[in-house]
Scaffold this motif. Sequence first.
Motif, PDB file in Angstrom:
ATOM      1  N   GLY A  86      59.284  14.278  17.694  1.00 20.30           N
ATOM      2  CA  GLY A  86      57.548  15.070  18.245  1.00 20.30           C
ATOM      3  C   GLY A  86      57.763  15.414  19.610  1.00 20.30           C
ATOM      4  N   THR A  87      56.856  16.525  19.481  1.00 18.56           N
ATOM      5  CA  THR A  87      56.909  17.386  20.876  1.00 18.56           C
ATOM      6  C   THR A  87      55.958  16.337  22.038  1.00 18.56           C
ATOM      7  OG1 THR A  87      54.840  18.513  20.076  1.00 18.56           O
ATOM      8  CG2 THR A  87      57.214  19.610  19.791  1.00 18.56           C
ATOM      9  N   ARG A  88      55.311  15.490  21.454  1.00 23.48           N
ATOM     10  CA  ARG A  88      54.483  14.636  22.445  1.00 23.48           C
ATOM     11  C   ARG A  88      55.085  13.091  22.565  1.00 23.48           C
ATOM     12  NH1 ARG A  88      50.287  13.379  20.216  1.00 23.48           N
ATOM     13  NH2 ARG A  88      50.239  14.462  18.283  1.00 23.48           N
ATOM     14  N   ASP A  89      56.480  13.151  22.326  1.00 24.10           N
ATOM     15  CA  ASP A  89      57.117  11.787  22.406  1.00 24.10           C
ATOM     16  C   ASP A  89      56.956  11.024  23.749  1.00 24.10           C
ATOM     17  OD1 ASP A  89      59.459  10.278  20.449  1.00 24.10           O
ATOM     18  OD2 ASP A  89      59.826   9.931  22.695  1.00 24.10           O
ATOM     19  N   GLU A  90      56.663  10.178  23.861  1.00 20.81           N
ATOM     20  CA  GLU A  90      56.238   9.308  25.149  1.00 20.81           C
ATOM     21  C   GLU A  90      57.677   9.022  25.886  1.00 20.81           C
ATOM     22  OE1 GLU A  90      53.057   7.673  22.381  1.00 20.81           O
ATOM     23  OE2 GLU A  90      55.214   8.446  22.200  1.00 20.81           O
ATOM     24  N   TRP A  91      58.526   8.957  25.255  1.00 23.39           N
ATOM     25  CA  TRP A  91      60.049   8.815  26.033  1.00 23.39           C
ATOM     26  C   TRP A  91      60.884  10.245  25.879  1.00 23.39           C
ATOM     27  CZ3 TRP A  91      57.696   5.162  22.899  1.00 23.39           C
ATOM     28  CH2 TRP A  91      57.274   3.992  23.836  1.00 23.39           C
ATOM     29  N   PHE A  92      60.293  11.196  25.535  1.00 25.04           N
ATOM     30  CA  PHE A  92      60.840  12.418  25.611  1.00 25.04           C
ATOM     31  C   PHE A  92      62.275  12.656  24.816  1.00 25.04           C
ATOM     32  CE2 PHE A  92      58.932  11.490  29.954  1.00 25.04           C
ATOM     33  CZ  PHE A  92      57.911  12.367  29.879  1.00 25.04           C
ATOM     34  N   ASP A 125      62.189  14.269  21.963  1.00 26.24           N
ATOM     35  CA  ASP A 125      62.160  15.706  21.521  1.00 26.24           C
ATOM     36  C   ASP A 125      63.189  16.190  22.498  1.00 26.24           C
ATOM     37  OD1 ASP A 125      60.402  15.050  23.437  1.00 26.24           O
ATOM     38  OD2 ASP A 125      59.426  17.085  23.355  1.00 26.24           O
ATOM     39  N   VAL A 126      63.351  16.133  23.746  1.00 23.16           N
ATOM     40  CA  VAL A 126      64.275  16.918  24.653  1.00 23.16           C
ATOM     41  C   VAL A 126      65.627  16.192  24.319  1.00 23.16           C
ATOM     42  CG1 VAL A 126      64.768  17.258  27.200  1.00 23.16           C
ATOM     43  CG2 VAL A 126      62.256  16.879  26.397  1.00 23.16           C
ATOM     44  N   GLY A 127      65.592  14.871  24.172  1.00 22.44           N
ATOM     45  CA  GLY A 127      66.792  14.430  23.917  1.00 22.44           C
ATOM     46  C   GLY A 127      67.439  14.984  22.626  1.00 22.44           C
ATOM     47  N   ALA A 128      66.651  15.175  21.743  1.00 18.33           N
ATOM     48  CA  ALA A 128      67.057  15.763  20.307  1.00 18.33           C
ATOM     49  C   ALA A 128      67.617  17.251  20.814  1.00 18.33           C
ATOM     50  CB  ALA A 128      65.946  15.939  19.535  1.00 18.33           C
ATOM     51  N   GLN A 129      66.844  17.895  21.545  1.00 17.26           N
ATOM     52  CA  GLN A 129      67.395  19.528  21.969  1.00 17.26           C
ATOM     53  C   GLN A 129      68.753  19.252  22.480  1.00 17.26           C
ATOM     54  OE1 GLN A 129      63.994  20.620  24.138  1.00 17.26           O
ATOM     55  NE2 GLN A 129      63.703  22.140  23.103  1.00 17.26           N
ATOM     56  N   ALA A 130      68.890  18.436  23.339  1.00 16.82           N
ATOM     57  CA  ALA A 130      70.220  18.052  24.071  1.00 16.82           C
ATOM     58  C   ALA A 130      71.345  17.778  23.114  1.00 16.82           C
ATOM     59  CB  ALA A 130      70.147  17.320  25.223  1.00 16.82           C
ATOM     60  N   PHE A 131      70.904  16.907  22.276  1.00 20.12           N
ATOM     61  CA  PHE A 131      71.889  16.354  21.079  1.00 20.12           C
ATOM     62  C   PHE A 131      72.335  17.684  20.504  1.00 20.12           C
ATOM     63  CE2 PHE A 131      72.919  14.158  17.185  1.00 20.12           C
ATOM     64  CZ  PHE A 131      73.993  13.576  17.499  1.00 20.12           C
ATOM     65  N   ARG A 132      71.520  18.429  19.880  1.00 19.23           N
ATOM     66  CA  ARG A 132      71.724  19.548  19.063  1.00 19.23           C
ATOM     67  C   ARG A 132      72.657  20.437  19.897  1.00 19.23           C
ATOM     68  NH1 ARG A 132      69.841  24.801  18.884  1.00 19.23           N
ATOM     69  NH2 ARG A 132      69.914  25.818  16.870  1.00 19.23           N
ATOM     70  N   GLY A 175      81.373  22.681  18.540  1.00 15.27           N
ATOM     71  CA  GLY A 175      81.819  23.411  17.582  1.00 15.27           C
ATOM     72  C   GLY A 175      81.304  22.855  16.238  1.00 15.27           C
ATOM     73  N   VAL A 176      80.639  21.927  16.201  1.00 13.70           N
ATOM     74  CA  VAL A 176      79.725  21.894  14.858  1.00 13.70           C
ATOM     75  C   VAL A 176      79.122  22.812  14.265  1.00 13.70           C
ATOM     76  CG1 VAL A 176      77.811  20.342  13.695  1.00 13.70           C
ATOM     77  CG2 VAL A 176      79.571  19.346  15.622  1.00 13.70           C
ATOM     78  N   ASN A 177      79.343  23.170  12.914  1.00 14.04           N
ATOM     79  CA  ASN A 177      78.743  24.338  12.182  1.00 14.04           C
ATOM     80  C   ASN A 177      77.298  24.357  12.392  1.00 14.04           C
ATOM     81  OD1 ASN A 177      77.946  26.184  10.574  1.00 14.04           O
ATOM     82  ND2 ASN A 177      79.551  25.816   9.148  1.00 14.04           N
ATOM     83  N   GLU A 178      76.676  25.249  12.863  1.00  9.22           N
ATOM     84  CA  GLU A 178      75.162  25.279  12.948  1.00  9.22           C
ATOM     85  C   GLU A 178      74.483  25.102  11.536  1.00  9.22           C
ATOM     86  OE1 GLU A 178      71.767  27.945  15.231  1.00  9.22           O
ATOM     87  OE2 GLU A 178      73.636  28.713  14.998  1.00  9.22           O
ATOM     88  N   ASN A 179      75.193  25.753  10.466  1.00  9.17           N
ATOM     89  CA  ASN A 179      74.738  25.421   9.316  1.00  9.17           C
ATOM     90  C   ASN A 179      74.707  23.977   8.869  1.00  9.17           C
ATOM     91  OD1 ASN A 179      74.169  28.348   8.830  1.00  9.17           O
ATOM     92  ND2 ASN A 179      76.281  28.711   8.233  1.00  9.17           N
ATOM     93  N   ALA A 180      75.281  23.328   9.459  1.00  8.07           N
ATOM     94  CA  ALA A 180      75.529  21.888   8.823  1.00  8.07           C
ATOM     95  C   ALA A 180      74.271  21.054   9.521  1.00  8.07           C
ATOM     96  CB  ALA A 180      76.634  21.207   9.390  1.00  8.07           C
ATOM     97  N   ILE A 181      73.522  21.768  10.689  1.00  8.94           N
ATOM     98  CA  ILE A 181      72.277  20.997  11.190  1.00  8.94           C
ATOM     99  C   ILE A 181      71.185  21.478  10.814  1.00  8.94           C
ATOM    100  CG2 ILE A 181      71.450  20.691  13.577  1.00  8.94           C
ATOM    101  CD1 ILE A 181      74.481  21.262  14.779  1.00  8.94           C
ATOM    102  N   HIS A 182      70.268  20.494  10.592  1.00  8.63           N
ATOM    103  CA  HIS A 182      68.671  20.768  10.529  1.00  8.63           C
ATOM    104  C   HIS A 182      68.049  20.214  11.583  1.00  8.63           C
ATOM    105  CE1 HIS A 182      64.854  21.192   8.347  1.00  8.63           C
ATOM    106  NE2 HIS A 182      64.540  20.075   9.242  1.00  8.63           N
ATOM    107  N   PHE A 183      67.465  21.100  12.686  1.00  9.95           N
ATOM    108  CA  PHE A 183      66.851  20.884  13.553  1.00  9.95           C
ATOM    109  C   PHE A 183      65.415  21.284  13.640  1.00  9.95           C
ATOM    110  CE2 PHE A 183      65.099  21.853  17.994  1.00  9.95           C
ATOM    111  CZ  PHE A 183      65.432  20.469  18.566  1.00  9.95           C
ATOM    112  N   GLU A 184      64.330  20.078  14.084  1.00 15.89           N
ATOM    113  CA  GLU A 184      63.046  20.677  13.993  1.00 15.89           C
ATOM    114  C   GLU A 184      62.200  19.627  14.865  1.00 15.89           C
ATOM    115  OE1 GLU A 184      59.485  20.591  10.540  1.00 15.89           O
ATOM    116  OE2 GLU A 184      61.727  19.951   9.996  1.00 15.89           O
ATOM    117  N   LEU A 185      61.650  20.185  15.702  1.00 13.28           N
ATOM    118  CA  LEU A 185      60.269  19.612  16.586  1.00 13.28           C
ATOM    119  C   LEU A 185      58.993  19.757  15.944  1.00 13.28           C
ATOM    120  CD1 LEU A 185      61.396  20.417  19.939  1.00 13.28           C
ATOM    121  CD2 LEU A 185      62.156  18.680  18.864  1.00 13.28           C
TER     122      LEU A 185
END
Length: 342
Positions: A285-291, A293-300, A307-317
């Motif tokens: 969530g873009t309003r996550d109290e522990w940020f 969502d930022v961690g999710a972006q960094a993990f992606r 070198g992980v195939n981008e097509n194997a990843i579903h990323f969504e905020l």
Amino acid sequence: MLPWSAELAGRLEEHIVSSELLRDNPLKDPHERPLLVYVPPGYDDEPGRRYPTVYVITGFTGHVGIWRNRVPYRQPFPETADAVFASGEAPPAIVVFVDAWTAHGGSQYVDSPGTGRYHSYICDEIVPWVDGHYRTLDAPEHRAISGKSSGGYGAMITPMLRPDLFGALATHAGDALFEYCYLPEFPKCVRHLRAYGGDIWRWWEDFNGRASFTKPEDMDLLNVLGMAVCYSARPDGKPELPFDTVTGVLREDVWERWLAWDPVRMVPEYAEAMRSQRAIWIDGGTRDEWFLDVGAQAFRQALLDAGVNENAIHFELFDAAHGGIDYRYPLALGWLCRNIAP
């Protein structure tokens, strides 16, 4: 939608599993644990058919019983998962709800001298138990793990450590980029501990002697203690906090031990394991109290850099805070099942 129950097209079965790995654990938590296993519609009709599996793990303070909780105008996950299969939205799968609760709130799904061998318990006891009792497809490409918050954290690191078991994951607002999700909590805890002479064990004694969460400091202090007992316990099991409880000064050596468990920082070391994953769902969530969502972006980004195939990843905020995102679980479940189906 009835507010108290629903008929399942599949079936939810209850078990008790006795764990030798958790026997005599440091916190004296039970070594016999409940396990819920959902089998999809038609499981009994085709006795020769085998199914992929999705393991579901809970967030901090969670235990397997929370999956039966009902909140207003929403259904528990076993029911929304059942609807995914009953509607034909996804190929059928077995869904396994695992308990890894500890007296300090959770295990973070790691092996720690402070809590016990919860990572090994899942991988070396629960997975073989399920494979031995149900008609599963016993291969990593047909096995996924999913969770939210601390469960999302466990879902990120478990396939890194055991790609021989897990070939897909879903992390909902999983703990990542520790300097943003944990570090800002440390000065709050220093303030809280002034009332306890800087001694977190004095707070712990007080917490256990009254109704829980009746003081504003309870969740903050439980969280930091719960993380320390997982990430930075000494060999004798005693947790070390990553900051001085009076001055707030960061204890760099202990903090580095926490950072070593940050999924974002772990990816380069386990790049090959992550490249082997068939499907990786990441959201927050873009309003996550522990940020987170930022961690999710960094993990992606760490995955892409590895070198992980981008097509194997579903990323969504999406527009949300940390809580109330259980409606995301069946979305990820369906997507995982479509990717791990034979």
